[in-house]
Write an enzyme that holds these catalytic residues in place. Sequence first.
Site, PDB file in Angstrom:
ATOM      1  N   LYS A  65      -3.312  -1.931  -0.283  1.00  0.00           N
ATOM      2  CA  LYS A  65      -4.362  -2.280  -1.016  1.00  0.00           C
ATOM      3  C   LYS A  65      -5.633  -1.784  -0.790  1.00  0.00           C
ATOM      4  O   LYS A  65      -6.362  -1.749  -1.728  1.00  0.00           O
ATOM      5  CB  LYS A  65      -4.077  -3.624  -0.976  1.00  0.00           C
ATOM      6  CG  LYS A  65      -3.729  -4.561   0.271  1.00  0.00           C
ATOM      7  CD  LYS A  65      -2.560  -5.237   0.326  1.00  0.00           C
ATOM      8  CE  LYS A  65      -2.286  -5.773   1.740  1.00  0.00           C
ATOM      9  NZ  LYS A  65      -0.787  -6.272   2.139  1.00  0.00           N
ATOM     10  N   TYR A 122       5.643  -5.366  10.666  1.00  0.00           N
ATOM     11  CA  TYR A 122       6.084  -5.303   9.313  1.00  0.00           C
ATOM     12  C   TYR A 122       5.796  -4.047   8.419  1.00  0.00           C
ATOM     13  O   TYR A 122       4.437  -3.871   8.676  1.00  0.00           O
ATOM     14  CB  TYR A 122       5.721  -6.478   8.530  1.00  0.00           C
ATOM     15  CG  TYR A 122       6.007  -6.948   6.998  1.00  0.00           C
ATOM     16  CD1 TYR A 122       7.275  -7.247   6.827  1.00  0.00           C
ATOM     17  CD2 TYR A 122       5.106  -6.687   6.148  1.00  0.00           C
ATOM     18  CE1 TYR A 122       7.376  -7.506   5.641  1.00  0.00           C
ATOM     19  CE2 TYR A 122       5.423  -6.821   4.854  1.00  0.00           C
ATOM     20  CZ  TYR A 122       6.582  -7.304   4.467  1.00  0.00           C
ATOM     21  OH  TYR A 122       7.019  -7.393   3.299  1.00  0.00           O
ATOM     22  N   ASP A 137       1.343   3.102  10.271  1.00  0.00           N
ATOM     23  CA  ASP A 137       1.415   2.179   9.145  1.00  0.00           C
ATOM     24  C   ASP A 137      -0.042   1.462   9.226  1.00  0.00           C
ATOM     25  O   ASP A 137      -0.424   0.597  10.010  1.00  0.00           O
ATOM     26  CB  ASP A 137       2.412   1.104   9.146  1.00  0.00           C
ATOM     27  CG  ASP A 137       2.424   0.381   8.041  1.00  0.00           C
ATOM     28  OD1 ASP A 137       1.422   0.115   7.346  1.00  0.00           O
ATOM     29  OD2 ASP A 137       3.479  -0.322   7.506  1.00  0.00           O
TER      30      ASP A 137
HETATM   31  N1  HOZ Z   1       2.553  -8.567   4.139  1.00  0.00           N
HETATM   32  C1  HOZ Z   1       1.230  -8.849   4.062  1.00  0.00           C
HETATM   33  C2  HOZ Z   1       0.982  -9.956   4.773  1.00  0.00           C
HETATM   34  N2  HOZ Z   1       1.022  -9.520   6.099  1.00  0.00           N
HETATM   35  C3  HOZ Z   1       1.050  -8.935   2.378  1.00  0.00           C
HETATM   36  C4  HOZ Z   1       1.400 -10.506   1.998  1.00  0.00           C
HETATM   37  C5  HOZ Z   1       2.765 -10.699   1.543  1.00  0.00           C
HETATM   38  O1  HOZ Z   1       3.516 -10.158   1.915  1.00  0.00           O
HETATM   39  O2  HOZ Z   1       2.435 -11.190   0.323  1.00  0.00           O
END
Ligand code: HOZ
Length: 426
Positions: A265, A142, A237
């Site tokens: 973050k 992701y 990433d």
């Molecule tokens: N993608 C992150 C969690 N694997 C951040 C959480 C979100 O998407 O809110």
Amino acid sequence: MTRSEQIFAEAQNYIPGGVNSPVRAFQSVGSTPRMISRADGAKIFDIDGREYIDYVCSWGPMILGHNHPAIRRAVIEAASNGLSFGAATELEVQVAKLICSMVPNVEMIRMVNSGTEAVMSAVRAARGFTGRDRIIKFAGCYHGHSDSMLVKAGSGVMTSGIPDSAGVPEGCAKDTLTAVYNDLDSVAALFDQNKGAVAAVIVEPVAANMGVVPPEPGFLEGLRTLCDQNGALLIFDEVITGFRLALGGAQEYYGVRADLVTYGKIIGAGMPVGAYGGRRDVMSMISPKGSVYQAGTLSGNPVAMAAGYTQLKILQDHPQIYSKVNELGDLFRNSMKKTAEHTGTPVSITGVGSLSCVYFTAGPVRNYTDAKKSDTAAFAKYFLYMLDHGFYFAPSQFEAIFLSTAHTEEDIKATAAAAEAFWKEQ
Ligand code: HOZ
């Protein structure tokens, strides 16, 4: 009805699905979110007066635990000077300099506001630099929710079982090629089929959005070689691994060089920040120095920079933090493995450093297809039991378990004991 339930019911009227990000919805575990009111150290607290040992850590950045006093002080001080200038500051230069000194191969860096933005911008930079359009990504990885990355994505997309998001134009998705994580042949085949057209390979060096799948020995090195052979850039990433596996992130931990690195973050210690950086020649393509446009009023926001600088300096000044959180990670995995063995529970426990996952499948889990074999109904039952007993995990089988320096051995032992009690009942 609890207050959390009441507020969530009201939220449905005003916010799609009642949440501002799908993975918070608790939909896949058949429940509703606990409304969180505050967090401190390794704990979070909800508005119904319950407290939990938190294994989400705001999805990673709270490596020092929540509400760290030095970071809080830095934020309050910065805020007292104004919240946003939309202008250059000395502090953003200090943060950039600090990161370039910490991370191998990051010679220049640009602040943005989230990991999504960082990846979107890094991909544009790679395309601008190489003059090519195609990107290779991995199923189950992701990279935020920009159009071209929502192809066979992990995290909430995987959890909700949406194969690919609606609303992504075919034209955007066609240049995203999907390979199999930990399978170099699948990458080599895509390069062969798309000769001279691939701008970059983007990878989570530890896949942490389909659960946690560490790279097998030689995988990251093999990607480096394939990129070099084919004139493509390698993008790590590091939204999850950056400053978490080691000060220099996965590049340092695995000793593999990336051309570009993306962060989220963690750079703002949990404040809304992202960044992308890497080779000077590639980063020199970015506007106003070069012709790849990317901008943002809030980029390098002074309050976020103050938080980030303080956390990064603490990490730099106390390198023992890494041995501590990584040992806690080993303890977590070993305790959960023992618990699973005692109770004969068919789970597969994976992870590296302070990142872990308990997959409800006998495994092994090497890629997206293996991860998808998990029994998500069994995960949901386990998740709800643990939540009711004061342990807050991500409400999805396909998210990582995060540890911080605020977690203790006792926290982990208590977690394993609760899991053992639950698995004995099954
Ligand atoms: N993608 C992150 C969690 N694997 C951040 C959480 C979100 O998407 O809110």
